[in-house]
Design an enzyme around this catalytic site. Sequence first.
Site, PDB file in Angstrom:
ATOM      1  CB  SER A 185      -0.958  -0.003   1.190  1.00 10.87           C
ATOM      2  OG  SER A 185      -0.274  -0.270   2.389  1.00 10.87           O
ATOM      3  CG  HIS A 213      -3.528  -0.704  -2.380  1.00  5.57           C
ATOM      4  ND1 HIS A 213      -3.959   0.606  -2.306  1.00  5.57           N
ATOM      5  CD2 HIS A 213      -3.393  -1.124  -1.100  1.00  5.57           C
ATOM      6  CE1 HIS A 213      -4.046   0.972  -1.042  1.00  5.57           C
ATOM      7  NE2 HIS A 213      -3.708  -0.063  -0.280  1.00  5.57           N
ATOM      8  CE  LYS A 244      -7.312   0.321   0.127  1.00  3.44           C
ATOM      9  NZ  LYS A 244      -7.723   1.283   1.059  1.00  3.44           N
TER      10      LYS A 244
HETATM   11  C1  LIG Z   1      -3.537  -3.448   2.000  1.00  2.00           C
HETATM   12  C2  LIG Z   1      -4.764  -2.994   2.741  1.00  2.00           C
HETATM   13  N1  LIG Z   1      -5.538  -3.912   3.357  1.00  2.00           N
HETATM   14  C3  LIG Z   1      -6.633  -3.566   4.030  1.00  2.00           C
HETATM   15  C4  LIG Z   1      -7.041  -2.247   4.135  1.00  2.00           C
HETATM   16  C5  LIG Z   1      -8.261  -1.884   4.906  1.00  2.00           C
HETATM   17  O1  LIG Z   1      -9.283  -1.562   4.040  1.00  2.00           O
HETATM   18  P1  LIG Z   1     -10.447  -0.518   4.383  1.00  2.00           P
HETATM   19  O2  LIG Z   1      -9.798   0.839   4.469  1.00  2.00           O
HETATM   20  O3  LIG Z   1     -11.330  -0.632   3.205  1.00  2.00           O
HETATM   21  O4  LIG Z   1     -11.059  -0.939   5.661  1.00  2.00           O
HETATM   22  C6  LIG Z   1      -6.284  -1.263   3.483  1.00  2.00           C
HETATM   23  C7  LIG Z   1      -6.717   0.151   3.562  1.00  2.00           C
HETATM   24  O5  LIG Z   1      -6.012   1.074   3.630  1.00  2.00           O
HETATM   25  C8  LIG Z   1      -5.123  -1.636   2.789  1.00  2.00           C
HETATM   26  O6  LIG Z   1      -4.362  -0.724   2.182  1.00  2.00           O
END
Ligand SMILES: Cc1ncc(COP(=O)(O)O)c(C=O)c1O
Length: 398
Positions: A185, A213, A244
Amino acid sequence: MDIFQKCRDFTEADEARTSGYYPYFTVIHSESDSKVSVDGRELVMLGSNNYLGLTTHPHVRERAAEALAKYGTSCTGSRLLNGNLDIHEELEHRLAAFVGKPSALVFSTGFGTNLGTISAIVGRHDTAVIDKDDHASIYDGCKLSYGKVIRFEHNDIASLEEALVSAIERNGDGGVLVVVDGVFSMEGDIAPLPEMIPLCRRYGARLMVDDAHASGVLGPGGEGTAAHFGVTGDVDIIMGTFSKSFASLGGFIAADAKVIDYIKHNSRPFIFSAAMAPPSVGACLGALDVMESEPEHRLRLWKIVDRMQSEYRRLGFDTGASTTPVIPIILGEERLVFEFWRRLLDAGVFVNPVRPPAVPQGRALLRTSYMATHTDEQMDLVLTAFERIGRELGVIGS
Ligand SMILES: Cc1ncc(COP(=O)(O)O)c(C=O)c1O
């Protein structure tokens, strides 16, 4: 001691606010798109995960509005009891088919998806093996489980093997779940799944890939990292978020039906939390329709990404190992990152400054990310600003 003492002692945020270098909780007065309105000014948005630009797509809005009109604002309860709508199940069938797995389960947030999946699968005698740069929700899913956790060096296959050997030695009868981000991320690099899969096989470990992502972005039709490498059958659990590319809120996992059925009946964050809200489900269904029928959004995104990747490198910026729409500008020092961020803001560009612990020590960076709705003119403005400020601050040569 008063348990609130730590709150009174916390002065970092106030100090940053006073100095004018506070980059968090910026108030946005417009919809989430390629430009946003902040304090009466229009900024080019390079801080969002709206990769396909679908938050404003008419069909996505329409399906969210239809779901709102038919089902109301909330399910007011867990899927298990009173909150299971036909559209939740429709979305699960569609997602399973989209990523190429037999079954899927949707959660109310992406964070909760990792918490709920890892804690349900990794039991007391099991081990989770995770990449050091995995997302916080993966770390917290491990904490919530009763199992052991072993971390390996980022994207390092030799280190993964050492971790697996040590997991097997310590494990006794327990099992092993390897969990990695498909696209990382903060630095936008991709997990080398084709090298990881044979190791997982050799040591009898299962593999879970977080495609937060990568969904909508990687793969021939945006199916994610496994499809990008052609290894969908070898990834045991594919996880994704809706916040996203799906332009909504929530998350999902896709796997074999028995695995999904187990998690559905044993995951506390799934069972003891209210179901995904109807407008969010509607938006996801709309986004899936668009992903399946309008590839032009993904193609446009990649055109922008290719241009920005090569322009930043040509200018002399360090963009790490990114090959995706998440392009880090790695500056190293925190002070430099905040100064660069401030000047970009003045120039009309919104980026996210990222410091440890979100990135390793000495790797503070500006996280930039791109969306299909960015215009070429916006990208010209961004590159001009980066070039000027990069020179002013001595990050790139003149
Ligand atoms: C790699 C990853 N997994 C999980 C999440 C969590 O997702 P959400 O923000 O939709 O709860 C994120 C969010 O930033 C993320 O970047």
